[in-house]
Write a protein that holds these residues in place. Structure first.
Motif, PDB file in Angstrom:
ATOM      1  N   GLU A 267       0.825  -1.204   0.000  1.00  0.00           N
ATOM      2  CA  GLU A 267       0.000   0.000   0.000  1.00  0.00           C
ATOM      3  C   GLU A 267       0.862   1.258   0.000  1.00  0.00           C
ATOM      4  O   GLU A 267       0.451   2.299  -0.522  1.00  0.00           O
ATOM      5  CB  GLU A 267      -0.961   0.002   1.187  1.00  0.00           C
ATOM      6  N   SER A 600       0.884   7.496  12.180  1.00  0.00           N
ATOM      7  CA  SER A 600       2.056   7.463  11.304  1.00  0.00           C
ATOM      8  C   SER A 600       2.995   6.363  11.766  1.00  0.00           C
ATOM      9  O   SER A 600       3.017   5.991  12.950  1.00  0.00           O
ATOM     10  CB  SER A 600       2.791   8.806  11.304  1.00  0.00           C
ATOM     11  N   TYR A 611      -1.402   7.539   7.964  1.00  0.00           N
ATOM     12  CA  TYR A 611      -2.612   6.749   7.770  1.00  0.00           C
ATOM     13  C   TYR A 611      -3.803   7.552   8.288  1.00  0.00           C
ATOM     14  O   TYR A 611      -3.697   8.253   9.294  1.00  0.00           O
ATOM     15  CB  TYR A 611      -2.532   5.426   8.532  1.00  0.00           C
ATOM     16  N   ARG A 625      -8.998   2.447   5.893  1.00  0.00           N
ATOM     17  CA  ARG A 625      -7.907   3.406   6.009  1.00  0.00           C
ATOM     18  C   ARG A 625      -7.306   3.686   4.649  1.00  0.00           C
ATOM     19  O   ARG A 625      -7.435   2.907   3.708  1.00  0.00           O
ATOM     20  CB  ARG A 625      -6.823   2.900   6.960  1.00  0.00           C
ATOM     21  N   VAL A 627      -3.551   5.630   2.884  1.00  0.00           N
ATOM     22  CA  VAL A 627      -2.153   5.911   3.196  1.00  0.00           C
ATOM     23  C   VAL A 627      -1.686   7.108   2.389  1.00  0.00           C
ATOM     24  O   VAL A 627      -2.134   7.323   1.256  1.00  0.00           O
ATOM     25  CB  VAL A 627      -1.273   4.687   2.873  1.00  0.00           C
ATOM     26  N   THR A 644     -11.165   6.826   1.606  1.00  0.00           N
ATOM     27  CA  THR A 644     -11.729   6.006   2.683  1.00  0.00           C
ATOM     28  C   THR A 644     -13.243   5.894   2.510  1.00  0.00           C
ATOM     29  O   THR A 644     -13.884   6.760   1.916  1.00  0.00           O
ATOM     30  CB  THR A 644     -11.423   6.627   4.056  1.00  0.00           C
ATOM     31  N   ASP A 685      -0.008   8.043  16.984  1.00  0.00           N
ATOM     32  CA  ASP A 685      -1.366   7.522  16.831  1.00  0.00           C
ATOM     33  C   ASP A 685      -2.346   8.422  17.575  1.00  0.00           C
ATOM     34  O   ASP A 685      -2.190   8.645  18.781  1.00  0.00           O
ATOM     35  CB  ASP A 685      -1.447   6.093  17.356  1.00  0.00           C
TER      36      ASP A 685
END
Length: 898
Positions: A267, A600, A611, A625, A627, A644, A685
């Motif tokens: 991805e 990330s 992300y 999700r 990227v 998304t 996160d």
């Protein structure tokens, strides 16, 4: 990354074959047979101590005995002998070498040692090395087959670069069967020197190559690859095929260059290809279908397709494939339907696909296509035909093809069947009309065109401007990170993580740390009720799993009791866990808000990866999700969100107000900038990130850090905007201006700047009369630059209304090997003799010198005495161009100035 001496490799005038032999199965013999059998016109010099002649050519006993230095030497000897052979070749003046032998039987240390010896002997780029373990390459335009392949191929306008020998031969066979020619076919081998980025750069400037096909398994220098790919994609279509999940392992090629243990994510490659403006395809058939279509592409405005067919079932199959692939059936306007009625006498379904009589003539096809293309709701037209015994298919095809010569929009054909249908398809091919033999292939090619257009638009898009009030407190965030590293920690506490986010303007829920139930009550009193209480333990990554989270606590008693209950529960279920205490945070009440996440990680090759998607407790179950590679702009952030599923909900529903998408985009940009400014961040996160019509709110944040030394921006696959090069200066009349690198969002101001230049300014800058109007593609080329390869410094002053206007620009374009940069300067006429030209020129000279560029060169018209005087002021050598007496060359050796 360098194109130096690649012309000696891929377009040699003479060749030596070291290790040539008469053994039929030996690579040295196969190479000789292929070169001689291909019709190469230059001298071919086999080197062998034991054999007098090979393939009818007299041999030479040693490299030193060669009558001249070959442009290219092909070495068919064990790779362990390569350093000595390369040294001998360099001594006689050879400029390129191809190594056929591989690293078989060597461990990693032995490979790396030999690799370094090869590079040391070659002194690249003085001598370029293709391979080792190289199948070779073909250059049909000069009748050169310098490969171990079993067949040759005719010249064409498409180039193919492969990291796989087996796919090289498979594509060769496929293309021969399809009658497709190539400008170049290159197998890269183990890539100790010449890599995919080098060849991309070479082919991007090759006039014989109109499109480039890549087979990519791994990239070992993301910055070089992205820089080369973005530059190539701006000039010609670049298509790429890469295995997906099967490549989530350690790859052979990267082991060859010492990157064993590297984990790759498909991805990440997918978003890198898209960001570079390339088109990714899934199959070899798709690769060539897309290549043939894109080579002669006509404008495709969108994904709304009209289908004309004399077979209803075939049209339905095409429509189904279109909708399944994400395209749209065009809705025909009432005016279009009326015109179709006139052509068909009302005998049709009055819908799309447009069903016409099975015996429709070529004129009816042509008339219908013209009508459909005038409909503003139609982006392209597919014409389909099924065989009918009473109709000459070739006549229909010829009439339609003749009518399409005057059409500038995208029309393609699908003539089903064999025999006459194949001859009809030949008619379309000769007329430059893309044609296919099945509905699936036709629709797949169309959707590739749509995706390619979308990727190109993203590559050339003018981003929305960032908010003017985005001023992150980088020093405060950096202090938090450095303090934690000094304490020997690799993870920020939640309050620290939230303070880092807050320093970058991201709204966060206020949070306190508590080591006991008593401290938790005190923290809750300070924050105000209601609060959430969460367990803190290094052994328990997710406190929800052990009942370590309590929400909506409204009194001190509830906090005290809740803390005791959590401790009791955890001591029973996880007696091994060390309890650090609690996190207390004010409840973030956002009824109806969407739960998102932004995170990330750091990839070993591509650096920081971002992300975005559907967050909350169900994140890992929903798996929604997308990227992205930083840096992000508002446009790129919006495109990331659009990939998304939750993006549809964010736009609002009948029972829910739309979320503030601009605020979500801004949050993504703020995180992107945070990753750029703080290279110590290994992982980040934010989950959940609430989003509604009021904006965003980060409830939880985790940040993992590591020590980092060096240039943090270098770890990014795409170089971010270099803010450190901004400066304020004062002109001779006291006017304060800003000199800074150009940004994509400067396009409107740059358009005004070019419009403000006099005809004489434009003529001297562009060496002739130019049109006054520059279109978006021109302006995108001026403003959307790859800061690794090109730099444009603009000078701006503030207008009375507070807006900035561009008044001058100095531009340098650097060769990929950094050996030379070419400059150009233009200043608005009414601001000359204010010192602005000197300031801009000095800025470019200082910049190129600091980045280690060897030489700065430029060219101007003989009459432009002002530019020549400015160049002399800074020490340039001035000389008349030997090929044009009306031009002057300017050259400055930067190393001499250092």
């Amino acid at each position: 990354m360098s194109v130096i001496n690649l012309e000696h490799l891929f377009s040699p005038k003479s060749i030596a074959v070291i290790g040539a032999t008469n053994e039929p199965t030996n690579p040295g013999n196969i190479i000789m047979r292929n070169i001689m059998g291909g019709g190469f016109m230059g001298p071919v010099m086999p080197v062998s101590q034991n054999i007098e002649a090979i393939s009818g050519v007299l041999t030479y006993p040693g490299i030193a005995k060669l009558p001249k230095a070959p442009d290219l030497a092909i070495v068919s000897r064990p790779v362990t002998e390569a350093p000595d052979i390369i040294a001998q070749l360099r001594a006689i003046g050879a400029r390129a070498v191809m190594l056929i032998g591989g690293f078989q039987g060597m461990d990693m240390d032995e490979r790396m040692k030999l690799r370094n010896e090869i590079l040391e002997a070659a002194e690249s780029p003085s001598m370029r090395v293709l391979g080792p373990k190289c199948l070779g390459f073909m250059a049909p335009g000069i009748n050169l087959n310098a490969s171990l392949a079993h067949a040759t191929i005719p010249p064409g306008k498409t180039a193919f670069i492969s990291q796989s020998d087996s796919l090289f031969t498979a594509v060769l066979d496929w293309a021969r069967g399809q009658g497709i020619g190539f400008s170049h076919m290159v197998a890269l081998g183990a890539r100790v020197d010449v890599n995919i980025s080098d060849v991309l750069d070479y082919l991007a400037g090759d006039p014989l190559t109109r499109s480039i096909l890549l087979y990519v398994e791994s990239v070992c220098d993301a910055r070089d690859f992205m820089s080369a790919a973005r530059a190539a994609s701006r000039n010609k279509p670049v298509l790429v095929i890469r295995p997906g999940q099967a490549m989530e392992t350690v790859l052979r090629e990267c082991r060859d260059v010492g990157l064993e243990g590297m984990k790759l994510s498909d991805e990440i490659y997918d978003v890198a290809f898209r960001r570079a403006g390339m088109l990714r395809v899934d199959t070899i058939d798709g690769l060539f279908d897309a290549a043939r279509t894109l080579a002669d592409i006509k404008p495709v405005r969108g994904n709304r397709l009209a289908i004309v067919t004399n077979g209803v079932s075939a049209g339905i199959l095409a429509a189904d494939a279109l909708l399944m692939g994400g395209g749209s059936l065009a809705r025909l306007s009432d005016d279009t339907k009326a015109k179709v009625d006139d052509i068909l006498g009302g005998k049709w379904s009055r819908s799309n696909p447009v069903d016409i009589p099975f015996n429709a003539s070529g004129k009816e096809y042509a008339d219908l296509v013209r009508v459909l293309l005038k409909d503003k709701g139609v982006d392209a037209v597919l014409t389909m035909h099924v065989p009918f015994a009473g109709l000459d298919e070739e006549e229909v095809a010829q009439a339609l093809a003749d009518s399409l010569k005057r059409v500038r929009r995208m029309v393609f054909a699908c003539w089903l069947g064999l025999g006459k249908a194949e001859r009809a398809r030949d008619i379309f091919r000769n007329a430059g009309v893309p044609t296919y033999d099945t509905p699936d292939k036709a629709i797949r090619a169309y959707l590739y065109m749509v995706e390619f257009r979308r990727n190109q638009e993203m590559l050339m898009e003018t981003p929305d401007s960032l908010p003017t009030d985005f001023f992150p407190d980088t020093m405060a965030a950096r202090d938090i990170v450095e303090h934690a590293l000094a304490d020997g920690r690799d993870t920020l506490s939640e309050p620290e993580a939230k303070n880092v986010l807050a320093a970058y303007g991201i709204p966060v829920v206020e949070t306190r740390l508590a080591v006991s139930a008593r401290d938790a009550v005190i923290a809750a009193d300070e924050l105000g009720y209601p609060v959430a209480l969460k367990l803190r333990s290094p052994q328990i990554a997710q406190p929800y799993d052990v009942g370590g989270v309590l929400l909506d606590l409204e009194t001190p008693e509830q906090v005290w009791e809740g803390a005791a209950n959590i401790l009791g529960r955890v001591s029973r279920e996880r007696p091994d866990a060390y309890i650090e205490g609690f996190t207390v945070q004010k409840m973030g009440r956002r009824p109806g808000a969407h739960e998102l996440f932004v995170s990330s990680s750091t990839d070993p090759v591509f650096g920081p990866i971002m992300y975005f998607g559907h967050g909350g407790m169900s994140r890992e179950i929903i798996m929604d999700r997308a990227v992205a590679l930083p840096p992000l702009s508002m446009s790129l952030a919006r495109e990331l969100i659009s990939r998304t599923r939750i993006s549809r909900l964010l736009k609002g529903t009948p029972g829910m107000v739309a979320a503030d998408l601009d605020d979500i985009c801004l949050t993504l940009i703020q995180v992107s900038q945070l990753l750029i400014d703080l290279p110590q961040i290994l992982r980040l996160d934010i989950n959940p990130l609430y989003a509604d019509e009021l904006g965003v709110l980060a409830l939880t944040a985790r940040i993992t850090i590591v020590p980092y030394e060096g240039d943090g921006a270098r770890r990014l696959a795409i170089r971010p905007y270099p803010r450190e090069l901004e400066e304020c200066v004062v002109l001779n009349d006291g006017t304060k201006i800003t000199i800074r690198p150009i940004r994509p969002e400067d396009e409107p101001a740059h358009r005004e700047f070019l419009a403000s230049l006099s005809d004489d300014d434009l003529r001297l800058r562009f060496f002739g009369v130019v049109r006054r109007e520059f279109d978006h593609k021109d302006l995108a080329g001026f403003t959307q630059i790859d800061y690794d390869r090109e730099m444009a410094f603009i000078a701006q002053q503030q207008k009375e209304q507070g807006e900035a206007e561009t008044i001058g620009v100095s531009r340098t374009i650097t060769r990929s090997d950094n050996s030379e940069a070419e400059f150009a300067i233009v200043v608005r006429s009414d601001l000359k003799r204010m010192g602005l030209g000197s300031m801009l020129f000095k800025k470019s000279i200082d910049y190129t010198r600091e980045r280690g560029t060897s030489k700065l060169v430029g060219q101007t018209m003989m009459e432009n005495q002002g530019m020549q005087g400015l160049a002399r002021k800074f020490g340039f050598e001035i000389s008349t161009d030997p090929e044009d007496s009306q031009l002057v060359n300017m050259e400055l050796h930067l190393a001499d100035q250092g």
